[in-house]
Design an enzyme around this catalytic site. Structure first.
Site, PDB file in Angstrom:
ATOM      1  N   HIS A  26       0.869  -1.180   0.000  1.00  0.00           N
ATOM      2  CA  HIS A  26       0.000   0.000   0.000  1.00  0.00           C
ATOM      3  C   HIS A  26       0.901   1.223   0.000  1.00  0.00           C
ATOM      4  O   HIS A  26       1.641   1.448   0.959  1.00  0.00           O
ATOM      5  CB  HIS A  26      -0.903   0.005   1.244  1.00  0.00           C
ATOM      6  CG  HIS A  26      -1.794  -1.190   1.326  1.00  0.00           C
ATOM      7  ND1 HIS A  26      -3.063  -1.204   0.796  1.00  0.00           N
ATOM      8  CD2 HIS A  26      -1.602  -2.420   1.870  1.00  0.00           C
ATOM      9  CE1 HIS A  26      -3.616  -2.389   1.011  1.00  0.00           C
ATOM     10  NE2 HIS A  26      -2.742  -3.149   1.659  1.00  0.00           N
ATOM     11  N   HIS A 204      -8.212  -8.401  -0.415  1.00  0.00           N
ATOM     12  CA  HIS A 204      -7.765  -8.855   0.893  1.00  0.00           C
ATOM     13  C   HIS A 204      -8.832  -9.811   1.430  1.00  0.00           C
ATOM     14  O   HIS A 204     -10.014  -9.447   1.510  1.00  0.00           O
ATOM     15  CB  HIS A 204      -7.630  -7.677   1.851  1.00  0.00           C
ATOM     16  CG  HIS A 204      -6.449  -6.796   1.591  1.00  0.00           C
ATOM     17  ND1 HIS A 204      -6.150  -6.277   0.347  1.00  0.00           N
ATOM     18  CD2 HIS A 204      -5.491  -6.313   2.439  1.00  0.00           C
ATOM     19  CE1 HIS A 204      -5.054  -5.529   0.441  1.00  0.00           C
ATOM     20  NE2 HIS A 204      -4.634  -5.535   1.693  1.00  0.00           N
ATOM     21  N   GLU A 207      -7.361 -12.482   6.219  1.00  0.00           N
ATOM     22  CA  GLU A 207      -6.365 -11.923   7.142  1.00  0.00           C
ATOM     23  C   GLU A 207      -6.960 -11.998   8.539  1.00  0.00           C
ATOM     24  O   GLU A 207      -6.519 -12.766   9.391  1.00  0.00           O
ATOM     25  CB  GLU A 207      -6.026 -10.484   6.778  1.00  0.00           C
ATOM     26  CG  GLU A 207      -5.017  -9.831   7.721  1.00  0.00           C
ATOM     27  CD  GLU A 207      -4.800  -8.345   7.442  1.00  0.00           C
ATOM     28  OE1 GLU A 207      -3.813  -7.807   7.963  1.00  0.00           O
ATOM     29  OE2 GLU A 207      -5.624  -7.726   6.735  1.00  0.00           O
ATOM     30  N   ASP A 286       2.495  -2.591   4.579  1.00  0.00           N
ATOM     31  CA  ASP A 286       2.598  -1.177   4.976  1.00  0.00           C
ATOM     32  C   ASP A 286       3.917  -1.019   5.726  1.00  0.00           C
ATOM     33  O   ASP A 286       3.937  -0.958   6.963  1.00  0.00           O
ATOM     34  CB  ASP A 286       1.416  -0.780   5.859  1.00  0.00           C
ATOM     35  CG  ASP A 286       0.090  -0.926   5.151  1.00  0.00           C
ATOM     36  OD1 ASP A 286      -0.293  -0.011   4.414  1.00  0.00           O
ATOM     37  OD2 ASP A 286      -0.556  -1.979   5.318  1.00  0.00           O
TER      38      ASP A 286
END
Length: 341
Positions: A26, A204, A207, A286
């Site tokens: 990201h 996504h 997770e 990230d």
């Protein structure tokens, strides 16, 4: 140590030079505290931190939402095309240092347009940096626009509308932000439309959300790749399906550790994924917030799980075979890995 490595430092040196792609990054999550302060000053934005050290101290998360709260706060310093260029350029310089040859990066336009930043400002700054990095480092790239799943499908549809003039620079669409309570099924129509426009599809899933979310990503969104996918391992039938399909999972070890998806890197399921025949890859997600770029993720998980040279090669190969590059480009990168080893 085994399988070609005399020591941990030998393995680290090998990882540092291993050609690789990054498929789960990201760009807003690569905003380092130093650049956050610089951009805040440049744009006259007040941030609730007195120092770089104070920002880093705030990067202690117990779950995904804790992280997202500060992630969206950090976005607030990004205003101009030059800001987005500088953010992206800083990431690409670090990627180049990590022997990354190809990147497929996410951006979150809704996190910017909601603040009054024009869609064009965001994408023009990012793509200018991608073009610069290709000229300077030879790094190739794909750009994936993500929809924020805590917002409505109608909001995602409006974002896709805004993207239409820029589809020449957008390669795919994804789904990120708060997973639990926002299943992929919430976005079936907008992803159907995106696919009809010729865009690649990722999401996504698995997770923090259950295996059911992975099934929805596969069956309702028609994903070409699953981002994270850790909780797929709870369902043997799903594991078998993913393995048979050759579905790529973009796994993010340090992210999983920082967000308490795993309690210890030694408990990370990456090796289990590889042993199950899953096309797992290693990515940084990230990196500013989670403590490391792609090589740091490789190094941490390789040490904790005692990964062999063959397993590291598999991970690097998976990063290219799971990419959205054409077959000729994939073959070139796979040849580079073979030559390196």
């Amino acid at each position: 140590m085994h399988d070609g490595f005399a020591s941990a430092s030998d393995r680290a040196a090998y990882i540092n030079g291993l050609p690789k792609a990054e498929l789960h990054l990201h760009i807003e999550g690569s905003l380092e505290p130093e650049l956050m302060f610089e951009l805040a000053q440049r744009n006259g934005v007040t941030i609730p931190f007195a120092s770089v050290e104070e920002v880093r101290a705030a990067y202690a998360f117990s779950n995904l939402q804790d992280f997202l709260d500060i992630y969206y706060q950090g976005m607030g310093v990004l205003h101009t095309e030059q800001d987005f260029h500088d953010l992206t350029a800083a990431y690409l310089a670090r990627a180049h240092a990590d022997a990354v040859r190809h990147v497929e990066i996410f951006f979150d336009p809704q996190g910017h347009t909601a603040r009054g930043v024009a869609f064009g400002t965001v994408i023009t700054g990012i793509t200018r940096a991608l073009d610069d990095a290709h000229a300077r480092y030879g790094i190739t790239s794909k750009l994936i626009m993500c929809f924020l799943r805590h917002l409505s499908e109608a909001d995602a549809e409006a974002t896709l509308d805004e993207a239409l003039p820029y589809l020449g620079r957008i390669d795919g669409v994804g789904l990120d932000s708060s997973e639990v309570g926002h299943p992929p099924s919430k976005f079936t129509r907008v992803f159907t439309r995106a696919r009809a426009l010729g865009l690649k599809i990722v999401a996504h899933a698995g997770e923090e959300g259950p295996p059911a979310y992975v099934y929805e990503a596969l069956d309702l969104l028609g994903v070409d790749r699953v981002d994270h996918g850790n909780r797929s391992l709870e369902d043997p039938a799903l594991v078998a399906r993913l393995a048979t399909a050759g579905m790529t999972l973009t796994v993010c070890p340090l992210s999983n550790l920082k967000l308490c998806v795993v309690g210890d890197v030694a408990d990370h399921p990456l090796k289990i994924m590889l042993d199950a025949g899953l096309r797992a890859t290693v990515n940084s997600d990230d990196p500013s917030y989670f403590g490391g770029y792609v090589n740091a993720n490789y190094l941490t998980v390789a040490d904790a799980l005692d990964l062999s040279k063959a397993e590291l090669i598999t991970l690097a190969r998976n990063s290219f075979t799971g990419s959205f590059l054409d077959d000729a480009a994939k073959a070139k990168h796979l040849a580079a890995i073979a030559a390196y080893t």
